[in-house]
Design a protein around this motif. Structure first.
Motif, PDB file in Angstrom:
ATOM      1  N   CYS A  88      -6.915  -4.994   3.493  1.00 52.90           N
ATOM      2  CA  CYS A  88      -7.075  -3.043   3.438  1.00 52.90           C
ATOM      3  C   CYS A  88      -7.878  -2.713   2.523  1.00 52.90           C
ATOM      4  N   TRP A 127       7.684  -2.829   4.527  1.00 55.91           N
ATOM      5  CA  TRP A 127       7.001  -4.206   3.382  1.00 55.91           C
ATOM      6  C   TRP A 127       7.532  -3.919   2.526  1.00 55.91           C
ATOM      7  N   ARG A 128       8.040  -2.539   1.895  1.00 56.41           N
ATOM      8  CA  ARG A 128       8.494  -1.938   0.713  1.00 56.41           C
ATOM      9  C   ARG A 128       9.474  -1.893   0.825  1.00 56.41           C
ATOM     10  N   VAL A 148       0.669  -5.957  -6.637  1.00 54.30           N
ATOM     11  CA  VAL A 148       1.323  -5.370  -4.901  1.00 54.30           C
ATOM     12  C   VAL A 148       2.976  -4.878  -5.900  1.00 54.30           C
ATOM     13  N   ARG A 181       3.260  -1.229   5.106  1.00 52.22           N
ATOM     14  CA  ARG A 181       3.496  -1.261   4.069  1.00 52.22           C
ATOM     15  C   ARG A 181       4.962  -0.595   3.971  1.00 52.22           C
ATOM     16  N   TRP A 219       2.083  -9.345   2.979  1.00 56.61           N
ATOM     17  CA  TRP A 219       2.562  -8.370   2.824  1.00 56.61           C
ATOM     18  C   TRP A 219       0.528  -8.132   1.530  1.00 56.61           C
ATOM     19  N   GLU A 223      -2.488  -6.068   1.864  1.00 63.90           N
ATOM     20  CA  GLU A 223      -2.774  -5.079   0.748  1.00 63.90           C
ATOM     21  C   GLU A 223      -4.661  -5.597   0.504  1.00 63.90           C
ATOM     22  N   GLU A 260      -0.968   0.570   9.337  1.00 64.99           N
ATOM     23  CA  GLU A 260      -0.801  -0.453   8.227  1.00 64.99           C
ATOM     24  C   GLU A 260       0.259   0.780   7.101  1.00 64.99           C
ATOM     25  N   GLN A 261       0.460   2.531   7.289  1.00 68.24           N
ATOM     26  CA  GLN A 261       0.772   2.814   6.551  1.00 68.24           C
ATOM     27  C   GLN A 261       3.052   2.539   6.911  1.00 68.24           C
TER      28      GLN A 261
END
Length: 228
Positions: free
Chosen positions: A26, A124-125, A78, A121, A19, A23, A117-118
């Motif tokens: 990106c 991961w979140r 992050v 993410r 992660w 980030e 990408e989204q």
């Protein structure tokens, strides 16, 4: 203007270090003269294929990792907070279904990789910020909805992620990473003068920048540039 260097980022959403690397890359994709390729793969297959042992299975490494991730989360900005039971999340539940879902998103996306990408993410979140599940279809739907996919797109991806086509694609990408020499994630492959250069982990950005003829401006290049 020199040609853009292709940089492949192999990652798995079960890996917190992935992660961080994700980030940062990106953030830099529009700062450095690079063409970033997101390559979702299966970390479990990498560990098995490379004969590697996860750091979480070594008590001293696991203890260090917990402290290390806290420091890194602050440094990279992050929102990383370990789940209540990292061992269960990483080694018992795993990420095979989640990475098939990400692979399916990549399969349907046209004209870029913003959805990949989204969705990555948001997954991961869920694990590393909200201590939520990433193994069930409803979990994938929730992450995809937050990532901006429509209901019809989510329905299509849910069907596609259990197909042999997607299973084979994820397996193929994982094997490609192994062929490059992967033994863990994140792994970055920079294509320089016709040859691939491998960088492992989330702490090789300065060295990587030097190799591709770019400048490392810290974990948040936009804020660094504004101070110059």
């Amino acid at each position: 203007m020199t040609s853009r260097k292709v940089v492949e980022l192999f990652y798995d959403v079960v890996s917190p270090y992935s992660w961080l690397g994700f980030e940062v890359m990106c953030r830099y994709r529009n700062v450095w003269n690079i063409d970033l390729k997101l390559r979702p793969a299966f970390l479990g297959g990498i560990m098995h294929g490379a004969g590697n042992k996860p750091p979480g299975l070594v008590p001293n490494k696991f203890s260090y990792m917990t402290k290390d991730l806290h420091r890194l989360a602050n440094y990279f900005d992050v929102p990383l907070h370990p789940p209540s039971d990292p061992f269960e999340v990483m080694f018992q539940k795993g990420s095979l279904s989640a990475m098939r879902f990400v692979t399916a998103v990549q399969q349907i996306e046209k004209g870029g990789d913003k959805q990949v990408e989204q969705v990555s993410r948001e997954l991961w979140r869920r694990i590393w910020s909200e201590d939520k599940d990433i193994t069930q279809p409803e979990s994938f739907s929730e992450a995809a909805k937050k990532a901006g996919l429509t209901d019809s797109e989510i329905e299509e991806v849910l069907k596609l992620c259990i197909s042999q086509e997607v299973k084979d694609k994820l397996k193929h990408t994982t094997q490609e990473a192994l062929n490059y020499g992967a033994f863990g994630f994140p792994m970055l492959i920079c294509h320089i003068d016709g040859r691939p250069e491998m960088f492992f982990g989330s702490d090789r950005f300065e060295l990587m920048a030097n190799c591709i003829g770019e400048k490392w401006l810290g974990p948040k290049p936009d804020s660094s540039a504004s101070k110059l």
